[in-house]
Design an enzyme around this catalytic site. Structure first.
Site, PDB file in Angstrom:
ATOM      1  N   ASP A 112       0.904  -1.143   0.000  1.00 36.70           N
ATOM      2  CA  ASP A 112       0.000   0.000   0.000  1.00 36.70           C
ATOM      3  C   ASP A 112       0.941   1.191   0.000  1.00 36.70           C
ATOM      4  O   ASP A 112       1.558   1.495   1.029  1.00 36.70           O
ATOM      5  CB  ASP A 112      -0.898   0.023   1.241  1.00 36.70           C
ATOM      6  CG  ASP A 112      -1.897   1.158   1.159  1.00 36.70           C
ATOM      7  OD1 ASP A 112      -1.457   2.309   0.941  1.00 36.70           O
ATOM      8  OD2 ASP A 112      -3.100   0.923   1.302  1.00 36.70           O
ATOM      9  N   HIS A 113       1.086   1.852  -1.134  1.00 35.88           N
ATOM     10  CA  HIS A 113       2.192   2.819  -1.223  1.00 35.88           C
ATOM     11  C   HIS A 113       1.998   3.999  -0.265  1.00 35.88           C
ATOM     12  O   HIS A 113       2.961   4.680   0.066  1.00 35.88           O
ATOM     13  CB  HIS A 113       2.445   3.271  -2.661  1.00 35.88           C
ATOM     14  CG  HIS A 113       1.499   4.295  -3.189  1.00 35.88           C
ATOM     15  ND1 HIS A 113       0.271   3.986  -3.697  1.00 35.88           N
ATOM     16  CD2 HIS A 113       1.606   5.653  -3.285  1.00 35.88           C
ATOM     17  CE1 HIS A 113      -0.335   5.104  -4.088  1.00 35.88           C
ATOM     18  NE2 HIS A 113       0.444   6.132  -3.843  1.00 35.88           N
ATOM     19  N   LYS A 121       4.829   6.294   2.462  1.00 35.77           N
ATOM     20  CA  LYS A 121       5.037   7.746   2.472  1.00 35.77           C
ATOM     21  C   LYS A 121       5.573   8.140   3.848  1.00 35.77           C
ATOM     22  O   LYS A 121       4.974   7.796   4.870  1.00 35.77           O
ATOM     23  CB  LYS A 121       3.719   8.491   2.199  1.00 35.77           C
ATOM     24  CG  LYS A 121       3.228   8.371   0.753  1.00 35.77           C
ATOM     25  CD  LYS A 121       1.981   9.207   0.559  1.00 35.77           C
ATOM     26  CE  LYS A 121       1.302   8.911  -0.762  1.00 35.77           C
ATOM     27  NZ  LYS A 121       1.958   9.472  -1.934  1.00 35.77           N
ATOM     28  N   HIS A 175      -5.809   2.813   0.808  1.00 34.39           N
ATOM     29  CA  HIS A 175      -4.960   3.890   1.337  1.00 34.39           C
ATOM     30  C   HIS A 175      -5.616   4.651   2.495  1.00 34.39           C
ATOM     31  O   HIS A 175      -5.006   4.885   3.527  1.00 34.39           O
ATOM     32  CB  HIS A 175      -4.609   4.885   0.229  1.00 34.39           C
ATOM     33  CG  HIS A 175      -4.054   4.255  -1.006  1.00 34.39           C
ATOM     34  ND1 HIS A 175      -3.125   3.240  -0.964  1.00 34.39           N
ATOM     35  CD2 HIS A 175      -4.294   4.476  -2.324  1.00 34.39           C
ATOM     36  CE1 HIS A 175      -2.799   2.885  -2.206  1.00 34.39           C
ATOM     37  NE2 HIS A 175      -3.509   3.607  -3.043  1.00 34.39           N
ATOM     38  N   LYS A 223      -4.301  19.177  -5.804  1.00 42.22           N
ATOM     39  CA  LYS A 223      -3.848  17.891  -5.266  1.00 42.22           C
ATOM     40  C   LYS A 223      -3.498  18.101  -3.815  1.00 42.22           C
ATOM     41  O   LYS A 223      -2.647  18.933  -3.483  1.00 42.22           O
ATOM     42  CB  LYS A 223      -2.619  17.388  -6.030  1.00 42.22           C
ATOM     43  CG  LYS A 223      -2.092  16.054  -5.490  1.00 42.22           C
ATOM     44  CD  LYS A 223      -1.070  15.431  -6.418  1.00 42.22           C
ATOM     45  CE  LYS A 223      -0.484  14.139  -5.829  1.00 42.22           C
ATOM     46  NZ  LYS A 223      -1.401  13.006  -5.876  1.00 42.22           N
TER      47      LYS A 223
END
Ligand SMILES: NC(=O)C1=CN([C@@H]2O[C@H](COP(=O)(O)OP(=O)(O)OC[C@H]3O[C@@H](n4cnc5c(N)ncnc54)[C@H](OP(=O)(O)O)[C@@H]3O)[C@@H](O)[C@H]2O)C=CC1
Ligand SMILES: O=C1O[C@H](COP(=O)(O)O)[C@@H](O)[C@H](O)[C@H]1O
Length: 490
Positions: free
Chosen positions: A180-181, A185, A243, A346
Site C-alpha cells: 500500500d504505497h 510515504k 490507502h 492535489k
C-alpha cells in the site's frame, strides 16, 4: 519502526517489467536507493514480461525511464550506467508453465542459492496465483524468497480471499508483502511520530477532546491512461478501501507496545474491525458518490468523466464516507473520509478538529483548535490556535497558527514511498505492508456500500472538474455539525 538500513545482496525479479509502474516508480526507486548507498554491489534486477526483448533492448527502455522519471538533482550519468549493469531481462509469460522458465533459471543460478529473492508482481492480480504456481513448480521459491503483491488485492471480499488463498498455496504469510504505497510515504509514518512521540497530542487523542477527524486524498488528474482499470474500480475501491482506511487506522489505533511489524498491524486491524458497519439502509445518509462533469482547470476546459470514457458509466470518481469506530476512545467521533479525481488541487491531508474550550472566558469567540497533517504536497503540519488580537481596547481573540515541515534534516528530497517499501521487502521487514486480515477487514467494511451503490440505490451526484466536489458532500458533512476543511473559517 526502527531497523537497519543495511541490505543484504538480492535478486529482484519483477513480473510486469515493461509496464507503467515499473518504469515510473520501481526502477527509479531502486536507482535512488543505489545512489544513497543502500543497494549492495552484488544486487541484480531481473525484469520479466511477455514482450520479446533482448537484454540490450530492455536496458534502452530502462535508461529512458530513468531519464524521464528521476528528479533532475538525482540524475548522475555514471551512476545510471552502474545501475543498468545490474539490470537483466527475461521474456516470460508468468502464467504459462511451458514458457521460458529455463532462461529465468539461468539468470538466477548465477547467484548463490541462498541469495535473497524478491518476486515483485507488478501485473494484474488475476495472474498472481498462476505466477506463484509456476515459481513453485520450477523450484524458484527458496526460504530466502519473498513476494510483493501490487494492488488491487481484489475487488470485494470474495475476490480478495481468492487472491490471498491463491498466493498462500505457495508462500507463507511471512513471505507475502502486500503493497500500500501510502504506508511507504514518510509523512504517513509521521502520524505515528506526531501521536506517540508528543505527549501534548497523545494526552488529548480521544473523544473527550477530539470533535472529528477528516481524511482527504484529492487529485487534479483524471483517469489518464488507466480508464479500463479505473472504470471497473471507482474511487471507493481505488483509494478508500486501501490507502485511506490505512491512514484512518494509523490515526485511530491504540498505542502499540512497540514498533514491531505485527504489534503495529495488530493495532491497526483492531481499528478496522471496530469500524461500525454501515448497513444498506444507512448508505444513502452515510456516504456520497459522485462523478465529475466538464469543468475548467487552470483556465482550460476539461471534459467530464463520461466524455473521457466515451461511454455511459456508473463508476464514481468521488467518494465520501462517515465512519465511526466503536471503541471507548472514539465514542461518537465522526471520521470523514473522501477522495476525488479532477479536484481543485492535489492534496492529501488529515484534519483533526478539537472540541471547543469549555472555559466561558471568551464566550463563543474561541474557535476550535485544529491540527492539519499535510501528507502531500508541502509536507508538514499546522496547528490553529486562538491568540489575543493586539489592541489597547478590550480582549478580542484572533486566529494564530504554528507550523512545521516534514522535510529531511539534511535538506534532501523526501524519498518516494516505493524506495522504502522495495528495500523493506528485501530486508524481510513487513511493518509497512498490509497483512491479510487487514485487507479482508477493510473489504468487509466497504462491501455493503459497494453493493448499495452498484444497485443504484444511492443517487450519483455530480461536480464540475476543477471544483472541490459535489454540493451533496457539503450537506452530508453538515448533518453531523461539521464542514470540509476548504470551507472552514481559518
Ligand atoms: N501504474 C500505476 O500507477 C499503478 C499500478 N498499480 C498496479 O500495478 C500493476 C501493474 O500496473 P501497470 O504497470 O500500470 O500496468 P501495465 O499494464 O502498464 O503493465 C502490465 C505489465 O504486466 C506485463 N504482463 C501482462 N501479462 C503478463 C504475463 N502473463 N506474464 C508476464 N508479464 C505480463 C506487461 O507486459 P507484457 O504485455 O509485455 O507481458 C506489463 O509489463 C497493476 O496491478 C496495477 O493495478 C498500482 C498502483 C499504481
Ligand atoms: O493507488 C493509487 O494512488 C494514486 C494516488 O497516489 P498519490 O501517491 O499520488 O496520492 C491514484 O492516482 C491512483 O488512482 C490509485 O490507483
Amino acid at each position: 519502526m526502527a531497523h537497519s538500513q543495511q541490505t543484504a545482496p538480492f535478486d529482484y525479479v519483477i513480473f510486469g517489467a515493461t509496464g507503467d509502474l515499473t518504469m515510473r516508480k520501481l526502477l527509479p526507486a531502486l536507482y535512488n536507493q543505489l545512489r544513497i548507498g543502500h543497494v549492495p554491489e552484488e544486487a541484480r534486477i531481473i525484469g520479466t514480461a511477455r514482450s520479446s526483448l533482448s537484454r540490450d533492448e530492455y536496458i534502452i527502455r530502462a535508461r529512458e525511464a530513468l531519464e524521464t522519471f528521476l528528479p533532475e538533482q538525482h540524475k548522475n550519468a555514471e551512476l545510471i550506467e552502474r545501475f543498468l549493469k545490474k539490470v537483466h531481462y527475461v521474456t516470460l509469460d508468468g502464467t504459462k508453465s511451458d514458457h521460458n522458465w529455463d532462461d529465468l533459471k539461468a539468470v538466477l543460478d548465477q547467484s548463490p542459492a541462498d541469495r535473497i529473492r524478491v518476486f515483485y508482481y507488478s501485473t494484474a492480480p488475476q495472474l498472481f496465483e498462476a505466477i506463484s504456481e509456476n515459481l513453485h513448480r520450477f523450484g524458484f521459491i527458496t526460504p530466502q524468497s519473498r513476494v510483493v503483491l501490487e494492488k488491487p488485492i481484489g475487488t470485494d471480499s470474495a475476490s480478495a480471499k481468492a487472491i490471498n488463498d491463491g498466493v498462500s498455496r505457495f508462500f507463507d504469510e511471512k513471505q507475502i508483502f502486500r503493497i500500500d504505497h501510502y504506508l511507504g510515504k514518510e509523512t504517513v509514518q509521521d502520524i505515528i511520530a506526531l501521536r506517540f512521540a508528543n505527549p501534548i497530542f497523545n494526552a488529548i487523542w480521544s473523544a473527550e477532546h477530539i470533535q472529528s477527524i477528516q481524511i482527504t486524498a484529492a487529485e487534479t488528474v483524471g483517469v489518464e491512461g488507466r480508464a479500463a482499470y479505473y472504470d471497473t474500480s471507482g474511487a471507493l475501491r481505488d483509494m478508500i478501501q486501501n490507502h485511506l482506511l490505512q491512514v484512518l487506522s494509523l490515526c485511530a489505533m491504540e498505542a502499540p507496545a512497540d514498533l514491531e511489524a505485527d504489534t503495529v498491524r495488530d493495532a491497526k486491524v483492531n481499528v478496522l474491525k471496530a469500524l461500525r458497519p454501515i448497513p444498506e439502509d444507512k448508505v444513502a445518509s452515510e456516504t456520497v458518490r459522485a462523478q465529475y462533469i466538464k469543468g475548467e482547470m487552470k483556465g482550460k476546459p476539461v471534459p467530464g468523466y463520461l466524455e473521457e470514457l466515451g461511454e455511459d458509466s456508473h463508476t464514481e470518481t468521488y467518494a465520501a464516507m462517515r465512519a465511526y469506530i466503536d471503541t471507548p476512545r472514539w465514542k461518537g467521533v465522526p471520521f470523514y473520509i473522501r477522495t476525488a479525481k479532477r479536484s481543485t488541487k492535489k492534496v492529501s491531508e488529515v484534519i483533526v478538529t478539537f472540541r471547543k474550550s469549555a472555559s466561558s472566558l471568551f464566550g463563543s469567540s474561541a474557535a476550535s483548535n485544529r491540527l492539519v497533517i499535510r501528507l502531500q504536497p508541502d509536507e508538514g503540519f499546522g496547528l490553529a490556535l486562538n491568540i489575543k488580537n493586539p489592541s489597547a481596547a478590550g480582549f478580542d481573540l484572533q486566529h494564530g497558527s504554528m507550523s512545521g515541515k516534514f522535510a529531511p534534516a539534511d535538506g534532501s528530497l523526501i524519498p518516494d514511498s516505493y524506495e522504502r517499501l522495495m528495500l523493506d521487502a528485501v530486508r524481510g521487514y513487513p511493518a509497512l505492508f498490509i497483512r491479510r486480515d487487514e485487507v479482508e477487514a477493510a473489504w468487509a467494511w466497504v462491501e455493503p456500500t459497494l453493493k448499495t451503490w452498484a444497485a443504484n440505490k444511492v443517487p450519483m451526484a455530480h461536480y464540475a472538474a476543477g471544483s472541490y466536489g459535489p454540493e451533496e458532500a457539503r450537506h452530508f458533512i453538515a448533518t453531523t455539525g461539521d464542514s470540509w476543511h476548504e470551507d472552514m473559517a481559518d
